[in-house]
Design a protein around this motif. Sequence first.
Motif, PDB file in Angstrom:
ATOM      1  N   GLY A 110       0.806  -1.000   0.048  1.00  0.00           N
ATOM      2  CA  GLY A 110      -0.013  -0.132  -0.077  1.00  0.00           C
ATOM      3  C   GLY A 110       0.980   1.085   0.005  1.00  0.00           C
ATOM      4  N   LYS A 111       1.882   1.137   0.759  1.00  0.00           N
ATOM      5  CA  LYS A 111       2.957   2.177   0.974  1.00  0.00           C
ATOM      6  C   LYS A 111       3.437   2.389  -0.475  1.00  0.00           C
ATOM      7  CE  LYS A 111       3.774   2.165   5.543  1.00  0.00           C
ATOM      8  NZ  LYS A 111       4.737   1.558   6.829  1.00  0.00           N
ATOM      9  N   LEU A 112       3.724   1.346  -1.016  1.00  0.00           N
ATOM     10  CA  LEU A 112       4.685   1.544  -2.538  1.00  0.00           C
ATOM     11  C   LEU A 112       3.469   1.996  -3.484  1.00  0.00           C
ATOM     12  CD1 LEU A 112       7.041   0.817  -4.293  1.00  0.00           C
ATOM     13  CD2 LEU A 112       6.349  -1.408  -4.560  1.00  0.00           C
ATOM     14  N   THR A 113       2.245   1.388  -3.269  1.00  0.00           N
ATOM     15  CA  THR A 113       1.307   2.242  -4.160  1.00  0.00           C
ATOM     16  C   THR A 113       1.249   3.756  -4.244  1.00  0.00           C
ATOM     17  OG1 THR A 113      -0.083   0.078  -4.017  1.00  0.00           O
ATOM     18  CG2 THR A 113      -1.013   1.950  -4.678  1.00  0.00           C
ATOM     19  N   ASP A 114       1.155   4.171  -2.831  1.00  0.00           N
ATOM     20  CA  ASP A 114       1.373   5.550  -2.617  1.00  0.00           C
ATOM     21  C   ASP A 114       2.331   6.417  -3.261  1.00  0.00           C
ATOM     22  OD1 ASP A 114      -1.567   5.252  -1.363  1.00  0.00           O
ATOM     23  OD2 ASP A 114      -0.424   5.426   0.616  1.00  0.00           O
TER      24      ASP A 114
END
Length: 188
Positions: free
Chosen positions: A42-46
């Motif tokens: 999720g952090k990588l997606t952001d």
Amino acid sequence: VSGRYFVKSILVPVQELTATAKRISAGSYGVQIPRKSDDEIGKLTDTINEMSEKISRAEKMQSEFVSSVSHELRTPLTAISGWSETLLSAGAGVDSAEARRGLSIIQREAARLTELLEFTRLQDGRFTLNVVPCDLRTEFEDTVFMYGSRLRQEGIVLDYLENDDDIPEIPCDPARMKQVFLNILDNA
């Protein structure tokens, strides 16, 4: 069960992120990935979404800047081209062959710069080459003549040794070839 969980929770999201990152690198700036988890994925997606948005904004600013500069330079280049054409026309009082050649070069270079200002055509796929049979010697000699006067102003001597060998015409875009010659001389 653990293999299925691994595929569903790690591999599939990473594959989606990879596919979207490839789209962004291919020019689809601004593409966003829906966030599906609060973990590292999720952090990588952001981070990828933020990068995509920043690239999109930077691309838009660059395009607007180039369009603005292009618009601002077009008027003086048109004046330069028009006045050089006027001076070259009959009865304008330009008697020297060297002055006429210089004015012809000014006129062609103003036209070439006007064409180069159409940089935005590159970005939206409308850029085309004007490929015609070209006498490379003439293009190179005009470049040497044009650049030679600039070099003389800087105290640099450019020695051009003429070659009488027969050089066949080649299909190319003369303006782009002249740009290549200018780049080589400028780099030298």
